[in-house]
Structures are given as C-alpha cells and as structure tokens.
Design an enzyme around this catalytic site. Structure first.
Site, PDB file in Angstrom:
ATOM      1  N   ASP A 168       0.844  -1.187   0.000  1.00  0.00           N
ATOM      2  CA  ASP A 168       0.000   0.000   0.000  1.00  0.00           C
ATOM      3  C   ASP A 168       0.882   1.241   0.000  1.00  0.00           C
ATOM      4  OD1 ASP A 168      -2.267   1.501  -0.038  1.00  0.00           O
ATOM      5  OD2 ASP A 168      -3.045   0.836   1.893  1.00  0.00           O
ATOM      6  N   GLU A 197      -3.171   1.653  -3.983  1.00  0.00           N
ATOM      7  CA  GLU A 197      -3.729   2.833  -4.654  1.00  0.00           C
ATOM      8  C   GLU A 197      -2.902   3.318  -5.847  1.00  0.00           C
ATOM      9  OE1 GLU A 197      -3.731   2.468  -1.388  1.00  0.00           O
ATOM     10  OE2 GLU A 197      -5.778   2.809  -0.699  1.00  0.00           O
ATOM     11  N   GLU A 220      -1.747  22.116  10.560  1.00  0.00           N
ATOM     12  CA  GLU A 220      -2.518  21.011   9.998  1.00  0.00           C
ATOM     13  C   GLU A 220      -3.743  21.542   9.257  1.00  0.00           C
ATOM     14  OE1 GLU A 220      -2.185  17.990   9.457  1.00  0.00           O
ATOM     15  OE2 GLU A 220      -0.714  17.122  10.819  1.00  0.00           O
TER      16      GLU A 220
END
Length: 489
Positions: free
Chosen positions: A163, A231, A287
């Site tokens: 992944d 992905e 963030e």
C-alpha cells in the site's frame, strides 16, 4: 512507446497554461520563509489571511541546498488539478471513482530508475538528512523540517499486500524521521503493527516529487480501498499507464521509479520519539483545520538507510498543511468515495459531491440532491447518514438542490438563507468519532458529549426544498444569450 508520466512532464504541460506556474531564482531560506512567501501568493485554503489562489511555485535557489529545487502549491487549485489530469474539475470525484473501480496495477522495471541516479547510503561519513533533504518548515514554530508530501510505500509482513499512504514526517536526527500514523486508519499502520508484533523492522520507501495522479490517488481510505488495495493502480487507470516500480537499494521494498527523491529505511519496532525533541515548542506543524498541530509525544521512528534522487536539479515537493493543496489531496478522493457509496445505496439521488476548503477537504461535504418524486423526500438525509457512516472524519454535511452550484459557497449559503429553517432543517448527531486534529473536540470544550479527544457532534444542514413545495422556490429565470462573450471583446 508513449512518454512516461512523471512530475517533470506535468510541469512542462503546466507551464503552457497562463498563470498556473511561476519559478523564481531569488534565494530563499526553507525554514519558514518559503512557506511564508507562498502563503501570500497561492496557498488558499484555511491558511491565515491574507492568502489567495495562485500559481504553483518553483523555488530554484534554496539556501543551504545548492543544485536542488522546492515545488509548492502544485495542487493548490482545483482548476489546476483538472488541467493536470486532463479532466473537468467539477467532476473529479466521479473521475476518481471510475479509476478506483478499474485500476491498472503498478509494474516492476529492471531499467535504471531516474529516482536512483544519485544514491547516498547512511554509512557515508557525511550522511545527514538535515543537509541532504531540502524539506521546508511551514512556520518558525514547527518541530523541524517536514516531509509533507512523501508517499510511504510498504508491504505486509508476508509480502502479500502492499500500500501507499501520505503521512507527516519530521527530520529528527541525521538518519531518523518521526512519522505520525493516525490510530485506526492507514494501511501502512496496519502493516507496521504486524512487524512490531513480530519485533521486526518494517522496510519502506518514502517517495517525493510525483505525478499528481499518484499523489491524489494514494489518499483514498477504507471502505473505498480496503486493506490490500494498492492505490498506485488508481494513477495507472487515470494515466492509462502503469506506475513503474524499482527495487530499493538498501531495503527489501520497492520505490517509485519516477520520483524526484526517495528515502529508504525501516519503521523501527517499539521505538518512539517526541516530535519536537529538537525545538521544544510543543507544536508539530500547521494542519488542515488551520491550527498548529500539537507535538506528538510518541511518534514512530523511521531509521533511514539511504537517500536517492535525480541527478539534474531534483525537486523536493512540499505542501502547506491548511492550504488548498490539502483540499485537493484529501477532498477529491473523499468525494469519490462518498459518490461510490451513495450511488450503490441510493443510485441517481446524489448528483455530485464537493469537499470545500472550509473543511480542509475532510470535515465538510456539500451534496447535490436530485428528488424525482414525493417518495424521494427524506432521501437527502439518508445520503448524509451514509457519508457519516463510512467517513468518521466528516463533521458537517450541507444538502442542496440540483439548481445550486456546490462549488460556489455564495450559492450554497444562499440556499441556507432562503431554503432553510433552523428549527426544522438542522440535524445534530452527538457523541460520534471525528478527526483528532479538530481543536474543538476536547473534553473541556463540551464535557457532556465529548468524553475523549476526537469525539464530535455531527451536523446536517438540509437546504433542499420539500418536494411538494418545489414550484414555490424557482430561481428567477434570465434570458439565455449564447453569444454573450462577444460583448467582452
């Protein structure tokens, strides 16, 4: 053979689009100055005002890092993402949905990889990540230089699953990084748990400077891409070209062959590091909600074994956490995932989905609803519940009719002001899980419903007109003029 897709090909195309790319040779300090400059030029999102949507920017002269470049803001515009992927920006969600359902898996190449033209191993006497990797800091308070756009590639302990995911990673020493893996989320975290249980270091590569089809495609999460779904196949489907992988030089893992930079190493079992060990600021980095993240007291540790990169002016790609770029990275795959979910459950009732900058791409969704008859009344709230059930980071859903432009917040708020009554059209769902980076989700904010950090009340704002009242809410109709543009000449 067709030209391979990589970051340089994308930038070459982008330079042909007016106002979408700007390069500067003016020297700049990567420590806070670089992001500080771009904040004014093109960061957008929830970045401190003043900011705006602007071009992607290449800084060609990085102080302390001769021969390197830093790219920022590549995906900080939905319009630009559409250009780079050769697709209508308003339907990118469906575009990625289709790619997820028909992936083109990556392939392993034996050819010399551009990402490995220069190889510096950690046993070299002058090996020092602080000097080798031109990773910027976003603010003067950051815990250190961050890899904000590094794609971590790893595999399960038995090597049967692999992944890729993006994490925030801070340089902690000359050969270590701290990596934040959100609890209960990413697949790389699941693999790391396997290795830690076996008391073995987990080999990984960190790939930086990629085709945005790879970067955006890698941010899908369960349930759309379950454990074991790689992905990289999403990018393969978008480009109609498999992503090339190459064997890493110092660990038993693969790297993305067209990367600008690759860091090889191991996630170490049972090792943790305080995120701000070098600064003691108590802060991590800005963030996506628009606030400085708190420094994590126990990040997992990556022991870096090599840095590889292109020979010709390698590009370090960086992202400002609360910028429009995060909206593209996190929001577009979430839109795709919501569309895929609701179309399976209630096909044809949700026409489009948009995760706007106000929610950083994660916290808010606007859903465009199609009601065909009276039996569809209430289906809009069912759609909202479906989205909440699958995506715990989602906090607010706004429901609008099909005549509303979901990409225009003025149009959306017009709906809330003219097709909405607070006592009837607000639905609150208390005591649910959300993203722990939302600073309002602390027990002291609401001791009654927030027992632990990261709990939240979810909100539905239903701005759809009741089906039996649609005739009373028709927008003013203007004459259709097909050649209106001639009056601008």
């Amino acid at each position: 053979m067709s030209e391979v897709w990589n970051l340089r090909r994308v930038l070459k195309e982008l330079q042909q689009q007016p106002g979408q790319y700007h390069a500067t040779d003016v020297p700049i300090n990567p420590n806070a100055d670089l992001s500080g400059v771009y904040r004014y030029i093109g960061a957008g999102g929830t970045v401190e005002r003043p900011t705006q949507e602007g071009p992607a920017m290449m800084f060609n002269s990085i102080e302390g890092f001769p021969g390197t470049r830093v790219l920022i803001g590549l995906m900080a515009s939905r319009k630009r993402v559409g250009m780079m992927l050769h697709h209508d920006p308003k339907t990118l969600g469906q575009f990625f949905t289709d790619a997820v359902s028909d992936p083109v898996p990556p392939v392993v190449s034996d050819e010399q990889a551009p990402a490995q033209e220069v190889v510096i191993k950690s046993d070299a006497p002058d090996f020092d990540l602080f000097k080798l990797v031109p990773a910027p800091t976003n603010t003067p308070y950051d815990a250190g230089p961050y890899l904000t756009c590094g794609l971590v590639l790893g595999s399960s302990l038995d090597k049967k699953q692999s992944d890729v995911t993006i994490h925030r990673m801070v340089i902690e020493s000359k050969d270590t990084l701290g990596i934040y893996i959100m609890p209960g989320g990413r697949h790389i975290g699941k693999f790391a748990e396997e290795y830690e249980a076996a008391n073995k270091p987990m080999p990984i590569t960190i790939n930086v400077g990629l085709d945005p089809a790879i970067t955006i495609g890698a941010t899908f999460e369960p349930p759309t891409t379950p454990l074991g779904y790689n992905e990289l196949g999403v990018a393969g489907a978008i480009r109609h070209q498999a992503v090339d992988l190459v064997k890493a030089k110092t660990v038993d893992e693969y790297a993305i062959a067209q990367s600008e930079y690759t860091l090889e190493g191991y996630i170490m079992p049972h090792e943790r590091v305080r995120e701000d060990i070098n600064t003691n600021t108590g802060k991590a980095m800005p963030e996506f909600p628009g606030y400085d993240g708190d420094a994590n007291p126990a990040l997992q540790v990556i022991k870096v074994t090599a840095v590889t990169h292109r020979k010709d002016n390698p590009i370090m790609q960086s992202v400002i956490g609360p910028s429009e770029e995060h909206v593209s990275l996190a929001g577009i795959p979430t839109e795709a995932s919501i569309l895929e979910l609701v179309n399976r459950a209630i096909p044809g009732k949700v026409l489009n989905v948009y995760n706007p900058p106000a929610g950083g791409g994660k916290l808010m969704t606007i859903m465009q609803i199609h009601k065909e008859n009276e039996a569809d009344e209430g289906i809009q709230r069912q759609a909202a519940l479906l989205a909440f059930s699958a995506f715990k980071e989602l906090k607010t859903v706004i429901l609008v009719d099909e005549d509303v432009d979901i990409f225009d917040m003025n149009d959306v708020m017009w709906t809330i002001n003219t097709r909405f009554q607070a006592d009837q059209d607000i639905v609150v769902l208390p005591g649910m899980r959300n993203h722990p980076l939302d600073p309002s989700e602390r027990p002291q904010y609401d001791p009654k419903s927030i027992r632990f950090q990261g709990m939240s009340s979810k909100l539905i704002l239903d701005g759809t007109v009741p089906f039996d009242m649609k005739d009373q809410f028709k927008r003013a109709q203007f004459k259709q003029i097909d050649d209106w543009e001639k009056y601008l000449k």
